[in-house]
Design a protein around this motif. Structure first.
Motif, short mmCIF file in Angstrom:
data_model
loop_
_atom_site.label_atom_id
_atom_site.label_comp_id
_atom_site.label_asym_id
_atom_site.label_seq_id
_atom_site.Cartn_x
_atom_site.Cartn_y
_atom_site.Cartn_z
N GLY A 29 106.92 68.15 78.08
CA GLY A 29 107.10 67.42 79.33
C GLY A 29 108.54 67.24 79.74
O GLY A 29 108.86 66.30 80.47
N GLY A 30 109.42 68.11 79.27
CA GLY A 30 110.84 67.91 79.53
C GLY A 30 111.52 69.09 80.18
O GLY A 30 111.02 70.21 80.20
N GLN A 31 112.66 68.79 80.73
CA GLN A 31 113.54 69.80 81.31
C GLN A 31 114.94 69.57 80.76
O GLN A 31 115.46 68.46 80.85
N VAL A 32 115.54 70.58 80.17
CA VAL A 32 116.78 70.45 79.42
C VAL A 32 117.99 70.72 80.31
O VAL A 32 117.98 71.65 81.13
N GLN A 33 119.02 69.90 80.12
CA GLN A 33 120.33 70.14 80.74
C GLN A 33 121.35 70.25 79.62
O GLN A 33 121.68 69.27 78.96
N LEU A 34 121.84 71.46 79.38
CA LEU A 34 122.78 71.73 78.29
C LEU A 34 124.14 72.04 78.89
O LEU A 34 124.26 72.78 79.87
N ARG A 35 125.19 71.46 78.28
CA ARG A 35 126.55 71.64 78.78
C ARG A 35 127.38 72.45 77.79
O ARG A 35 127.02 72.60 76.64
N ARG A 36 128.52 72.92 78.28
CA ARG A 36 129.41 73.74 77.45
C ARG A 36 129.95 72.98 76.24
O ARG A 36 130.23 73.58 75.20
N ASP A 37 130.12 71.67 76.38
CA ASP A 37 130.67 70.90 75.26
C ASP A 37 129.63 70.59 74.19
O ASP A 37 129.94 69.93 73.20
N GLY A 38 128.41 71.07 74.38
CA GLY A 38 127.37 70.86 73.38
C GLY A 38 126.50 69.64 73.61
O GLY A 38 125.57 69.40 72.85
N SER A 39 126.78 68.87 74.65
CA SER A 39 125.95 67.70 74.94
C SER A 39 124.64 68.14 75.60
O SER A 39 124.58 69.16 76.28
N LEU A 40 123.59 67.34 75.39
CA LEU A 40 122.25 67.73 75.83
C LEU A 40 121.54 66.53 76.44
O LEU A 40 121.59 65.42 75.90
N ASP A 41 120.91 66.76 77.57
CA ASP A 41 120.06 65.77 78.22
C ASP A 41 118.68 66.38 78.41
O ASP A 41 118.56 67.58 78.68
N VAL A 42 117.65 65.55 78.31
CA VAL A 42 116.27 65.97 78.55
C VAL A 42 115.69 65.05 79.61
O VAL A 42 115.65 63.83 79.43
N GLN A 43 115.24 65.64 80.68
CA GLN A 43 114.65 64.88 81.78
C GLN A 43 113.18 65.22 81.92
O GLN A 43 112.69 66.22 81.38
N THR A 44 112.46 64.39 82.68
CA THR A 44 111.06 64.65 82.92
C THR A 44 110.89 65.93 83.73
O THR A 44 111.59 66.15 84.72
N SER A 45 109.99 66.77 83.27
CA SER A 45 109.82 68.06 83.92
C SER A 45 109.24 67.91 85.30
O SER A 45 108.37 67.07 85.54
#
Length: 310
Positions: free
Chosen positions: A197-213
């Motif tokens: 149920g998620g949608q991933v946002q990955l950044r160049r610095d290695g940080s990660l966010d997961v939002q509702t799909s």
């Protein structure tokens, strides 16, 4: 004058005689050219007795002084040896032109792609439908431990089936397999799996966010399009999308985003009844390479190994 005398202008030349010359005076004598002045054999630029007897004395007389390279390069001042940037042992050496321009043996250096500020240099995004688990396992089995790349896997799974998928992938993968979770620090050399149920946002610095799909509600969750588009927007040409065969039509928009931003798209060669997702991408001419899961893994390993050897 006599009446039969020729006129004065009858001849080809006219000679003027001196006023006091008589009518029977002869032609004027031709003047002699003056002799060019010549210097005596003993002539010189300096007076006798003032010429230097030594070449060094002559150079000094004109302000020419001979100094060593170290003395010439040393800064002006009264400092000691510690103040001079010229270290002992430095010297100038003349070499033959042939030796100076001779080809030298090539010594490869370390030109591998650096990780920017300890973050992620490149990203491999995988996409598969529900029936693509076996293909993904075969692909991960061909990747060695410590592979210098981050793998983000998006597969259509039902709620509650993610744990089973993680366990199955971990059986075949030499790389650690983890669930993508908010606040997770991503590293190179691991496999992240997008939750159902998620949608991933990955950044160049290695940080990660997961939002509702926000994917449609007809069973294609999580969205391959969303993961691929995120990879294209963040990593650009450093993004590689690998799409496995399946009956879904998801991933065409994401592959288009990868292609448009300079990334590459690889697809699995599949049988007719599993070719829906791959055929849709091929119809748009978005794929750069096709092969079996084992061939795709071998090509990825070869490319990364070649880059590290440059």
């Amino acid at each position: 004058p006599a009446p039969d005398a020729a006129p004065a202008f009858a001849g080809s030349t006219l000679e003027l005689a001196e006023l006091d010359d008589g009518p029977h005076a002869g032609p004027a004598p031709t003047p002699k050219a003056a002799a060019a002045p010549q210097a005596p054999d003993s002539w010189s630029l300096v007076e006798e007795g003032d010429a230097p007897t030594d070449a060094a004395e002559g150079a000094a007389a004109f302000g020419i002084h001979k100094v060593s390279a170290a003395d010439y390069l040393a800064p002006e001042g009264t400092g000691g040896e510690d103040d001079s940037p010229v270290h002992p042992g430095l010297s100038l050496e003349l070499v033959a032109l042939e030796e100076a321009i001779a080809p030298q043996a090539y010594e490869p250096g370390d030109t591998s792609r650096p990780e920017p500020d300890g973050g992620l240099g490149r990203l491999v995004v995988l996409g598969a439908g529900r029936e693509g688990t076996a293909s993904v396992c075969a692909f991960l089995a061909g990747l060695p431990a410590g592979l210098p790349v981050t793998v983000l896997h998006t597969q259509h799974v039902e709620d509650g089936a993610l744990d089973a998928l993680l366990a199955r992938l971990a059986e075949y993968s030499a790389l650690p397999v983890r669930r993508a979770a908010p606040g997770l620090r991503v590293r190179a050399g691991e496999v992240l799996v997008v939750p159902a149920g998620g949608q991933v946002q990955l950044r160049r610095d290695g940080s990660l966010d997961v939002q509702t799909s926000t994917s449609p509600s007809f069973g294609q969750a999580p969205s391959i399009d969303a993961s691929f588009t995120m990879a294209a927007n963040v990593f650009g040409r450093d993004a590689l999308a690998i799409l496995f065969a399946g009956r879904s039509t998801d991933a065409v928009g994401g592959c288009q985003a990868i292609h448009d931003r300079g990334g590459r798209v690889w697809v699995e060669t599949a049988e007719e009844h599993f070719a829906d997702m791959v055929s849709a991408v091929a119809a748009e001419r978005l794929s750069h390479h096709a092969g079996t899961p084992q061939e795709l893994a071998a090509r990825l390993v070869e490319e990364l190994s070649t880059e590290n050897q440059r």
